[in-house]
Design a protein around this motif. Sequence first.
Motif, PDB file in Angstrom:
ATOM      1  N   LYS A  37     -10.403   4.466   4.573  1.00 43.47           N
ATOM      2  CA  LYS A  37      -9.273   3.439   4.442  1.00 43.47           C
ATOM      3  C   LYS A  37      -9.566   2.351   3.601  1.00 43.47           C
ATOM      4  O   LYS A  37      -8.762   1.667   2.917  1.00 43.47           O
ATOM      5  N   GLU A  53      -3.530   4.680  -3.252  1.00 44.76           N
ATOM      6  CA  GLU A  53      -3.514   4.794  -1.920  1.00 44.76           C
ATOM      7  C   GLU A  53      -4.704   5.610  -1.212  1.00 44.76           C
ATOM      8  O   GLU A  53      -5.293   6.608  -1.692  1.00 44.76           O
ATOM      9  N   SER A  54      -5.178   5.163   0.044  1.00 45.07           N
ATOM     10  CA  SER A  54      -6.444   5.772   0.555  1.00 45.07           C
ATOM     11  C   SER A  54      -6.132   5.912   2.249  1.00 45.07           C
ATOM     12  O   SER A  54      -6.128   4.644   2.620  1.00 45.07           O
ATOM     13  N   ARG A  55      -5.821   6.900   2.721  1.00 49.40           N
ATOM     14  CA  ARG A  55      -5.459   7.082   4.173  1.00 49.40           C
ATOM     15  C   ARG A  55      -6.353   7.963   4.777  1.00 49.40           C
ATOM     16  O   ARG A  55      -6.882   8.982   4.403  1.00 49.40           O
ATOM     17  N   THR A  74      -8.141  13.232   5.460  1.00 47.03           N
ATOM     18  CA  THR A  74      -8.049  11.864   4.491  1.00 47.03           C
ATOM     19  C   THR A  74      -7.282  12.401   3.160  1.00 47.03           C
ATOM     20  O   THR A  74      -7.571  13.613   2.890  1.00 47.03           O
TER      21      THR A  74
END
Length: 115
Positions: A37, A53-55, A74
């Motif tokens: 995140k 974006e990093s989820r 991820t």
Amino acid sequence: MEVAQKLGITADTSTTHIVAYYIEDATIRSEIIEKVKSLKDRALKDGQPYILESRAGEALPFQEGRDGGFNIVTATSFKNVEDRLYYSSFDPAHEELKNLAAMHLKKGLILDFAL
């Protein structure tokens, strides 16, 4: 041959990198999720953030038995193929994440797709 051309996409095509993990230790799972995140802010290329974006999160068991046993998913998005390749080959923040995961990974799956 340029990588993008080999993949059948243009060099400026945005890409998303999906990773599914199976990690037994809940504490390590939480640590990996938090590291993913925070990649958008921590990962730098030429001194600048480059991840769009990093989820990350725990996999939800909506399809019991059909999740392959993975418990973390991820998604990291990039503006172009060059940024995705930098991430996988040179980014120190990603290297730190890979090293942590490798010590605890029981199995994993990596997929990338173009948008």
